[in-house]
Design a protein around this motif. Structure first.
Motif, PDB file in Angstrom:
ATOM      1  N   LEU A   1    -100.335 -22.765  46.924  1.00 17.11           N
ATOM      2  CA  LEU A   1    -101.066 -21.503  46.821  1.00 17.11           C
ATOM      3  C   LEU A   1    -100.238 -20.485  46.057  1.00 17.11           C
ATOM      4  O   LEU A   1    -100.748 -19.740  45.222  1.00 17.11           O
ATOM      5  CB  LEU A   1    -101.397 -20.956  48.210  1.00 17.11           C
ATOM      6  N   LEU A   2     -98.944 -20.477  46.352  1.00 16.29           N
ATOM      7  CA  LEU A   2     -98.068 -19.526  45.681  1.00 16.29           C
ATOM      8  C   LEU A   2     -98.003 -19.869  44.197  1.00 16.29           C
ATOM      9  O   LEU A   2     -98.069 -18.994  43.338  1.00 16.29           O
ATOM     10  CB  LEU A   2     -96.667 -19.576  46.302  1.00 16.29           C
ATOM     11  N   ARG A   3     -97.917 -21.146  43.899  1.00 10.71           N
ATOM     12  CA  ARG A   3     -97.824 -21.546  42.497  1.00 10.71           C
ATOM     13  C   ARG A   3     -99.105 -21.156  41.759  1.00 10.71           C
ATOM     14  O   ARG A   3     -99.072 -20.657  40.640  1.00 10.71           O
ATOM     15  CB  ARG A   3     -97.554 -23.046  42.375  1.00 10.71           C
ATOM     16  N   GLY A   4    -100.244 -21.387  42.420  1.00  8.04           N
ATOM     17  CA  GLY A   4    -101.520 -20.986  41.825  1.00  8.04           C
ATOM     18  C   GLY A   4    -101.520 -19.496  41.526  1.00  8.04           C
ATOM     19  O   GLY A   4    -101.949 -19.058  40.453  1.00  8.04           O
ATOM     20  N   HIS A   5    -100.997 -18.733  42.478  1.00  5.05           N
ATOM     21  CA  HIS A   5    -100.950 -17.291  42.311  1.00  5.05           C
ATOM     22  C   HIS A   5    -100.092 -16.923  41.094  1.00  5.05           C
ATOM     23  O   HIS A   5    -100.447 -16.061  40.293  1.00  5.05           O
ATOM     24  CB  HIS A   5    -100.373 -16.653  43.578  1.00  5.05           C
ATOM     25  N   LEU A   6     -98.949 -17.619  40.957  1.00  7.68           N
ATOM     26  CA  LEU A   6     -98.058 -17.342  39.831  1.00  7.68           C
ATOM     27  C   LEU A   6     -98.713 -17.735  38.509  1.00  7.68           C
ATOM     28  O   LEU A   6     -98.408 -17.189  37.461  1.00  7.68           O
ATOM     29  CB  LEU A   6     -96.730 -18.101  40.002  1.00  7.68           C
ATOM     30  N   GLU A   7     -99.625 -18.710  38.574  1.00 10.23           N
ATOM     31  CA  GLU A   7    -100.326 -19.128  37.356  1.00 10.23           C
ATOM     32  C   GLU A   7    -101.506 -18.211  37.069  1.00 10.23           C
ATOM     33  O   GLU A   7    -102.250 -18.420  36.132  1.00 10.23           O
ATOM     34  CB  GLU A   7    -100.854 -20.558  37.514  1.00 10.23           C
TER      35      GLU A   7
END
Length: 167
Positions: free
Chosen positions: A80-86
């Motif tokens: 989820l965090l990675r998605g947010h960063l993307e």
């Protein structure tokens, strides 16, 4: 009966701003429920979620607290965090996760027998259903608007409710 676990994880969430994993756990020795904020460092949109999850779970400082949190769940929070960063919205990231958990996009549907195919199809239908009635769905895993009177910063958190299983 062996040593009693001092901490039991109750729920685990991810906070985007600043990036941190938030653990609500019970301190059994003092009979109190506490919150632990674990800052996420050196994690970018190129990071490997499984590796990050393993490193966190084995981190000597947090190990005892995270005992009741599955690796799979930590991976999810990192995704989820990675998605947010993307630049994805939370809903998009959740959707992506949900699809990854149910259907393998690399799979060649033509090679599946009828039974398997039917199973995939019902998964897809179910995904479609889920997307449609998302918010009021009792299976909706993430309760995104968690009230955190303790700290205004925590309002951008996504909670994974699977963590209240017995440990």
């Amino acid at each position: 009966a062996g040593a009693v676990m001092t901490f039991s994880a109750q729920k685990c969430g991810i906070c985007f701003q600043p990036p941190s994993i938030i653990l609500i756990y019970r301190d059994n020795s003092q009979d109190k429920t506490r919150q632990r904020i674990i800052p996420v460092r050196n994690f970018s949109k190129f990071s490997d979620c499984s590796r990050a999850a393993e490193q966190l779970k084995n981190n000597p400082r947090h190990k005892a607290y995270l005992k009741g949190v599955s690796l799979r769940q930590l991976q999810k929070l990192y995704s989820l965090l990675r998605g947010h960063l993307e630049g994805q919205s939370l809903a998009e990231s959740l959707e992506k996760l949900r699809q990854e958990e149910t259907i393998d996009p690399e799979e060649d549907m033509n090679k599946l027998d009828d039974k398997e195919l039917a199973k995939r199809k019902s998964i897809m239908d179910e995904l479609f259903e889920k997307n449609r009635k998302k918010k009021d769905d009792p299976d909706f895993v993430y309760n995104i608007e968690v009230e955190f009177p303790l700290d205004e910063q925590l309002e951008s958190c996504a909670w994974d409710m699977e963590s209240d299983e017995e440990i």
